[in-house]
Design a protein around this motif. Structure first.
Motif, PDB file in Angstrom:
ATOM      1  N   TRP A 138       0.755  -1.209  -0.058  1.00  0.00           N
ATOM      2  CA  TRP A 138       0.120  -0.052  -0.204  1.00  0.00           C
ATOM      3  C   TRP A 138       0.854   1.473   0.058  1.00  0.00           C
ATOM      4  CZ3 TRP A 138      -2.927  -2.119   4.599  1.00  0.00           C
ATOM      5  CH2 TRP A 138      -3.968  -3.236   4.246  1.00  0.00           C
ATOM      6  N   ILE A 139       2.095   1.060   0.465  1.00  0.00           N
ATOM      7  CA  ILE A 139       2.935   2.230   0.409  1.00  0.00           C
ATOM      8  C   ILE A 139       4.304   1.916  -0.323  1.00  0.00           C
ATOM      9  CG2 ILE A 139       1.908   3.489   2.513  1.00  0.00           C
ATOM     10  CD1 ILE A 139       4.197   2.141   4.077  1.00  0.00           C
ATOM     11  N   ASP A 140       5.153   2.974  -0.776  1.00  0.00           N
ATOM     12  CA  ASP A 140       6.215   2.601  -1.449  1.00  0.00           C
ATOM     13  C   ASP A 140       7.631   2.795  -0.696  1.00  0.00           C
ATOM     14  OD1 ASP A 140       6.526   5.451  -1.435  1.00  0.00           O
ATOM     15  OD2 ASP A 140       6.110   5.678  -3.400  1.00  0.00           O
ATOM     16  N   ARG A 141       8.617   2.681  -1.153  1.00  0.00           N
ATOM     17  CA  ARG A 141      10.082   2.794  -0.284  1.00  0.00           C
ATOM     18  C   ARG A 141      10.060   4.153   0.280  1.00  0.00           C
ATOM     19  NH1 ARG A 141      13.142  -1.669  -0.224  1.00  0.00           N
ATOM     20  NH2 ARG A 141      13.017  -3.373  -1.611  1.00  0.00           N
ATOM     21  N   ASP A 142       9.859   5.113  -0.691  1.00  0.00           N
ATOM     22  CA  ASP A 142       9.922   6.536  -0.151  1.00  0.00           C
ATOM     23  C   ASP A 142       9.178   6.807   1.033  1.00  0.00           C
ATOM     24  OD1 ASP A 142      11.982   7.044  -2.070  1.00  0.00           O
ATOM     25  OD2 ASP A 142      10.475   7.851  -3.686  1.00  0.00           O
ATOM     26  N   GLU A 143       7.803   6.263   1.074  1.00  0.00           N
ATOM     27  CA  GLU A 143       6.948   6.492   2.206  1.00  0.00           C
ATOM     28  C   GLU A 143       7.367   5.791   3.305  1.00  0.00           C
ATOM     29  OE1 GLU A 143       3.786   8.074   4.159  1.00  0.00           O
ATOM     30  OE2 GLU A 143       4.685   8.596   2.383  1.00  0.00           O
ATOM     31  N   VAL A 144       7.972   4.418   3.137  1.00  0.00           N
ATOM     32  CA  VAL A 144       8.703   3.784   4.424  1.00  0.00           C
ATOM     33  C   VAL A 144       9.619   4.677   5.082  1.00  0.00           C
ATOM     34  CG1 VAL A 144       9.807   1.784   4.924  1.00  0.00           C
ATOM     35  CG2 VAL A 144       7.978   1.576   3.579  1.00  0.00           C
ATOM     36  N   ARG A 145      10.650   5.248   3.947  1.00  0.00           N
ATOM     37  CA  ARG A 145      11.614   6.122   4.774  1.00  0.00           C
ATOM     38  C   ARG A 145      11.069   7.319   5.353  1.00  0.00           C
ATOM     39  NH1 ARG A 145      14.524   4.072   0.117  1.00  0.00           N
ATOM     40  NH2 ARG A 145      13.546   5.704  -1.431  1.00  0.00           N
ATOM     41  N   ARG A 146      10.168   7.799   4.806  1.00  0.00           N
ATOM     42  CA  ARG A 146       9.474   9.205   5.499  1.00  0.00           C
ATOM     43  C   ARG A 146       9.014   8.822   6.764  1.00  0.00           C
ATOM     44  NH1 ARG A 146       8.216  10.739   0.210  1.00  0.00           N
ATOM     45  NH2 ARG A 146       6.307   9.409   0.304  1.00  0.00           N
ATOM     46  N   ARG A 147       8.013   7.748   6.860  1.00  0.00           N
ATOM     47  CA  ARG A 147       7.657   7.294   8.230  1.00  0.00           C
ATOM     48  C   ARG A 147       8.412   6.937   9.088  1.00  0.00           C
ATOM     49  NH1 ARG A 147       1.630   4.400   6.905  1.00  0.00           N
ATOM     50  NH2 ARG A 147       0.900   5.919   5.393  1.00  0.00           N
ATOM     51  N   TYR A 148       9.639   6.207   8.956  1.00  0.00           N
ATOM     52  CA  TYR A 148      10.542   5.716   9.806  1.00  0.00           C
ATOM     53  C   TYR A 148      11.342   7.074  10.369  1.00  0.00           C
ATOM     54  CZ  TYR A 148       9.717   0.630   9.357  1.00  0.00           C
ATOM     55  OH  TYR A 148       9.110  -0.345   9.375  1.00  0.00           O
ATOM     56  N   ALA A 149      11.607   8.009   9.463  1.00  0.00           N
ATOM     57  CA  ALA A 149      12.004   9.075   9.978  1.00  0.00           C
ATOM     58  C   ALA A 149      11.207   9.967  11.005  1.00  0.00           C
ATOM     59  CB  ALA A 149      12.301  10.176   8.802  1.00  0.00           C
ATOM     60  N   GLN A 150       9.792  10.003  10.557  1.00  0.00           N
ATOM     61  CA  GLN A 150       8.807  10.566  11.359  1.00  0.00           C
ATOM     62  C   GLN A 150       8.806   9.934  12.730  1.00  0.00           C
ATOM     63  OE1 GLN A 150       5.955  10.365   8.479  1.00  0.00           O
ATOM     64  NE2 GLN A 150       6.357  12.202   7.670  1.00  0.00           N
ATOM     65  N   ILE A 151       8.782   8.657  12.822  1.00  0.00           N
ATOM     66  CA  ILE A 151       8.906   7.681  13.938  1.00  0.00           C
ATOM     67  C   ILE A 151      10.197   8.130  14.844  1.00  0.00           C
ATOM     68  CG2 ILE A 151       9.295   5.374  14.961  1.00  0.00           C
ATOM     69  CD1 ILE A 151       7.242   4.457  12.763  1.00  0.00           C
ATOM     70  N   ARG A 152      11.251   8.503  14.392  1.00  0.00           N
ATOM     71  CA  ARG A 152      12.385   8.558  15.082  1.00  0.00           C
ATOM     72  C   ARG A 152      12.294  10.049  15.697  1.00  0.00           C
ATOM     73  NH1 ARG A 152      15.051   6.284  10.268  1.00  0.00           N
ATOM     74  NH2 ARG A 152      15.326   8.720   9.708  1.00  0.00           N
ATOM     75  N   ASP A 153      11.810  10.845  15.100  1.00  0.00           N
ATOM     76  CA  ASP A 153      11.381  12.351  15.600  1.00  0.00           C
ATOM     77  C   ASP A 153      10.406  11.986  16.594  1.00  0.00           C
ATOM     78  OD1 ASP A 153      13.094  13.342  13.683  1.00  0.00           O
ATOM     79  OD2 ASP A 153      11.764  13.972  12.322  1.00  0.00           O
ATOM     80  N   PHE A 154       9.514  11.678  16.317  1.00  0.00           N
ATOM     81  CA  PHE A 154       8.331  11.328  17.430  1.00  0.00           C
ATOM     82  C   PHE A 154       9.094  10.613  18.728  1.00  0.00           C
ATOM     83  CE2 PHE A 154       5.066   8.081  19.020  1.00  0.00           C
ATOM     84  CZ  PHE A 154       4.317   9.114  19.633  1.00  0.00           C
ATOM     85  N   GLU A 155       9.727   9.562  18.318  1.00  0.00           N
ATOM     86  CA  GLU A 155      10.290   8.817  19.870  1.00  0.00           C
ATOM     87  C   GLU A 155      11.437   9.817  20.598  1.00  0.00           C
ATOM     88  OE1 GLU A 155       9.751   4.324  18.395  1.00  0.00           O
ATOM     89  OE2 GLU A 155      11.675   5.148  18.259  1.00  0.00           O
ATOM     90  N   ARG A 156      11.937  10.643  19.637  1.00  0.00           N
ATOM     91  CA  ARG A 156      13.062  11.559  20.352  1.00  0.00           C
ATOM     92  C   ARG A 156      12.314  12.578  21.120  1.00  0.00           C
ATOM     93  NH1 ARG A 156      14.628  16.449  18.344  1.00  0.00           N
ATOM     94  NH2 ARG A 156      13.709  16.321  16.195  1.00  0.00           N
ATOM     95  N   LEU A 157      10.916  13.095  20.622  1.00  0.00           N
ATOM     96  CA  LEU A 157      10.115  14.142  21.298  1.00  0.00           C
ATOM     97  C   LEU A 157       9.661  13.541  22.779  1.00  0.00           C
ATOM     98  CD1 LEU A 157       8.179  16.486  21.692  1.00  0.00           C
ATOM     99  CD2 LEU A 157       6.592  15.308  20.106  1.00  0.00           C
ATOM    100  N   LEU A 158       9.479  12.211  22.459  1.00  0.00           N
ATOM    101  CA  LEU A 158       9.065  11.515  24.162  1.00  0.00           C
ATOM    102  C   LEU A 158      10.338  11.427  25.003  1.00  0.00           C
ATOM    103  CD1 LEU A 158       6.912   8.470  22.671  1.00  0.00           C
ATOM    104  CD2 LEU A 158       6.066  10.768  23.366  1.00  0.00           C
ATOM    105  N   THR A 159      11.432  10.998  24.425  1.00  0.00           N
ATOM    106  CA  THR A 159      12.583  10.801  25.341  1.00  0.00           C
ATOM    107  C   THR A 159      12.860  12.271  25.895  1.00  0.00           C
ATOM    108  OG1 THR A 159      14.045  10.734  23.521  1.00  0.00           O
ATOM    109  CG2 THR A 159      13.081   8.745  24.299  1.00  0.00           C
ATOM    110  N   GLU A 160      12.650  13.382  25.021  1.00  0.00           N
ATOM    111  CA  GLU A 160      13.370  14.517  25.487  1.00  0.00           C
ATOM    112  C   GLU A 160      12.345  15.188  26.436  1.00  0.00           C
ATOM    113  OE1 GLU A 160      14.343  16.617  21.885  1.00  0.00           O
ATOM    114  OE2 GLU A 160      16.113  15.804  21.467  1.00  0.00           O
ATOM    115  N   THR A 161      11.218  14.731  26.363  1.00  0.00           N
ATOM    116  CA  THR A 161      10.201  15.253  27.234  1.00  0.00           C
ATOM    117  C   THR A 161       9.973  14.467  28.671  1.00  0.00           C
ATOM    118  OG1 THR A 161       8.488  14.658  25.843  1.00  0.00           O
ATOM    119  CG2 THR A 161       9.150  16.745  25.625  1.00  0.00           C
TER     120      THR A 161
END
Length: 269
Positions: A138-161
């Motif tokens: 349902w998604i291509d490789r570019d979208e996979v890369r985008r989502r994992y980058a967003q997940i890394r940012d999301f988890e960084r937000l959590l750990t920094e707070t």
């Protein structure tokens, strides 16, 4: 105590095949001794959670991912068997509904992050919204890369707070999954757990193994590392995750807030 180092994903070159699902380094003694050890860890986890709650500043997020029958429900049942339900919340993520699909894929997860002083457990997680769409095409490789980058940012937000993130991939073999699925079919009391769609997912076993490998390598970070939990043995799975949580909470050096000195000498009548 055995080392977690072998089972911690350190970089993008990680290969899931390097971990044997039948490994059991945290099993010691007979079954009774293992249960006693789990009971002890569950009791200590309750004490540590009480300190976490009393401190009231930080929080813990436990992410459980794994193929069907890997034991996410069983892990929660046994690891938190002694923990006060007031200090632990569990959210199970299924396929997104229409309301959730109308928003960004992290919306439903951000709404369920832990509060201060709380342990939150995610039975499946935001990773489902990359693993499944990728394997199903349902998604291509570019979208996979985008989502994992967003997940890394999301988890960084959590750990920094103030959130300590513990991510566990419950790693079982295809053979053990077959045995557990068959056991559900054969036992009328457990048949409600079985869905025919489980067989469709099983046919894509290799695709999902590769997708998990990609996810682990792309999103394991210093502040939010992945641990691969050999889970062919239910006892080992439970003991290893309980030990990992206890180790994590000990490392937080939790402490009670300063006592109110104005209460010194107070007599309650």
């Amino acid at each position: 105590m055995p080392s977690f180092k072998k089972y911690r994903v350190e970089d993008s070159k990680f290969r899931l095949a390097s971990i044997d699902p039948a490994d059991a380094p945290f099993l010691e003694g007979d079954e009774q001794a293992q249960q006693e050890r789990l009971d002890h860890l569950a009791g200590e986890l309750d004490e540590l959670q009480n300190l976490l709650h009393a401190e009231g500043r930080r929080k813990v997020l436990l992410v459980l991912q794994g193929m069907d029958t890997s034991g996410k429900d069983g892990t929660i049942r046994w690891v938190f068997s002694r923990t006060s339900p007031l200090g632990v919340r569990v959210t199970a993520y299924k396929a997104p509904n229409d309301d959730e699909r109308a928003r960004d894929f992290l919306w439903r997860c951000h709404a369920n992050v832990p509060r201060s002083g709380e342990i939150m457990v995610w039975n499946r997680s935001h990773y489902e919204d990359v693993l499944v769409p990728w394997v199903e095409g349902w998604i291509d490789r570019d979208e996979v890369r985008r989502r994992y980058a967003q997940i890394r940012d999301f988890e960084r937000l959590l750990t920094e707070t103030g959130t300590v993130v513990v991510k566990c991939m419950l790693h079982i073999s295809k053979k053990v999954q077959r045995e557990r699925l068959q056991a559900r079919v054969d036992d009328p009391g457990k048949r409600w757990k079985f869905q025919r769609s489980d067989l469709d997912v099983r046919k894509k076993w290799s695709d999902y193994q590769q997708a998990y490998e990609q996810a682990l390598g792309a999103t394991s970070s210093k502040n939010a590392p992945w641990h691969v939990i050999p889970a062919d043995s239910k006892h080992h799975r439970n003991l290893m995750i309980a030990q990992l949580l206890v180790k994590t909470l000990r490392g937080m050096k939790l402490a009670l807030p300063p006592a109110d000195s104005s209460l010194d000498g107070l007599v309650v009548e």
